[in-house]
Design an enzyme around this catalytic site. Structure first.
Site, PDB file in Angstrom:
ATOM      1  CB  CYS A  50     -37.573 -40.323 -42.615  1.00 48.38           C
ATOM      2  SG  CYS A  50     -37.213 -38.572 -42.360  1.00 48.38           S
ATOM      3  CB  CYS A 100     -36.685 -37.815 -45.366  1.00 49.31           C
ATOM      4  SG  CYS A 100     -36.003 -38.024 -43.743  1.00 49.31           S
ATOM      5  CG  ASP A 101     -38.707 -40.487 -47.774  1.00 54.65           C
ATOM      6  OD1 ASP A 101     -37.800 -39.836 -48.323  1.00 54.65           O
ATOM      7  OD2 ASP A 101     -38.516 -41.561 -47.179  1.00 54.65           O
TER       8      ASP A 101
END
Ligand code: NAP
Length: 304
Positions: A134, A137-138
């Site tokens: 992701c 997200c990261d």
């Protein structure tokens, strides 16, 4: 209690089904595995092709869909579905979860799909230590660092473009000589710090000091092997449906997708499949939402 309907999944298909089912006055509950509704769309940086909302952030779109369902008073339960049972000669469908058993006269499966894994050495061992599925997200963990994105579809291209805004260098590694991504996504890759590496597979994710340190790559045309240094790797090689738990009851194709046509009806009367978990030619947010509406309508017809 026996509901009219249980909806399993709260991505665009499940949320749309919920909106239509609520408006139709059905008694139902939405069972969602994740603590946040929206499904895969939450991990999409930007959505360019949802009518009327050009360029909307995936997270924002997911939240808007959930808010819409909330406004109508839809009930959500955060629990994972484990098993389906058919009772009373098909009249009742029992959904087994980690805790409760939920019963209804109809079910819409809209569980989407989960990330496909590469299945190469280093992937499992370094997940969370530099291997991610992701980018939205990261990505922020890799500011001014070097990363690789593996895959050639819209997700991989979108992730590479998103990461290029914060990373020093982004490799996009694709196994063929042509991207699968649409032209609009391909255009986003025209950045000085993105290098597309075609005809190349990743044989191993290499570890350094307990984290991702590099990749061992192999050119599939020349068999040439090389190693590159990266701080992180984003795997974006598509999705697989999470349907194994119904394999004994519902017809699935060879890849695990529900064998349900445009009507979203499965082989069991009163059981419907909507969105990315259904066998279909175009998996998009708009087609998932359309499936949700069709499935809810099918439920209304079935119940009457
Ligand atoms: P996808 O379209 O299935 O693409 C997967 C990519 O990964 C393909 O390029 C495939 O290579 C490659 N691949 C698969 N298995 C591999 C392996 N074992 N090793 C190396 N490479 C592998 O998946 P996606 O990009 O996640 O997109 C899924 C759906 O969501 C699509 O319909 C897409 O259009 C949609 N989507 C839409 C948006 C948006 O509208 N904003 C954003 C993201 C995704 P090959 O090309 O050789 O098959």
């Amino acid at each position: 209690m026996v509901y009219d309907l249980i909806i399993a999944g709260s991505g665009p298909a499940g949320l749309t089904a919920a909106i239509y089912a609520k408006r139709a006055g059905l008694s139902f509950v939405v069972l969602e595995k994740e603590s946040m509704s929206g499904g895969q769309v939450l991990n999409t940086y930007e959505v360019d092709n949802y009518p009327g909302l050009p360029g909307i952030g995936g997270f924002e779109l997911g939240m808007k869909m959930r808010e819409h369902a909330d406004r109508l008073g839809v009930s959500f339960i955060n629990i994972e579905v484990r098993h389906l049972d058919i009772e009373e000669e098909g009249r009742i469908k029992a959904i087994y979860t980690d805790g409760e058993v939920y019963r209804a006269r109809s079910v819409i499966f809209a569980m989407g799909a989960k990330h496909r894994l590469l299945g190469i050495p280093g992937e499992k061992e370094l997940t969370g230590m530099g291997v991610s599925y992701c980018a939205t997200c990261d990505g922020a963990f890799y500011k001014d660092k070097t990363v690789a994105v593996i895959g050639g579809g819209d997700t991989a291209a979108g992730d590479a473009a998103f990461l290029s805004a914060m990373c020093k260098k982004v490799y996009l590694i694709h196994r063929r000589d042509r991207l699968r991504a649409s032209k609009s996504y391909e255009k986003k890759l025209d950045k000085p710090n993105i290098e597309i590496v075609f005809d190349t597979v990743t044989d191993e994710i290499l570890e350094k000091d307990g984290k991702v340190g590099g990749l061992r790559l192999r050119n599939v045309k020349t068999d040439e092997v090389c190693e590159i240094e990266v701080n992180g790797v984003f795997v974006a090689v598509g999705n697989v449906p999470a349907t194994d738990f119904v394999r004994d009851i519902l017809d699935l194709d060879e890849n695990g997708y529900f064998m349900a046509g445009e009507s979203t009806k499965t082989n069991v009367p009163g059981v419907f499949a909507a969105g990315d978990c259904r066998k279909k030619t175009l998996r998009q947010i708009v087609t998932a939402a359309a499936d949700g509406a069709v499935a809810a309508h099918g439920v209304e017809e079935y119940l009457s």
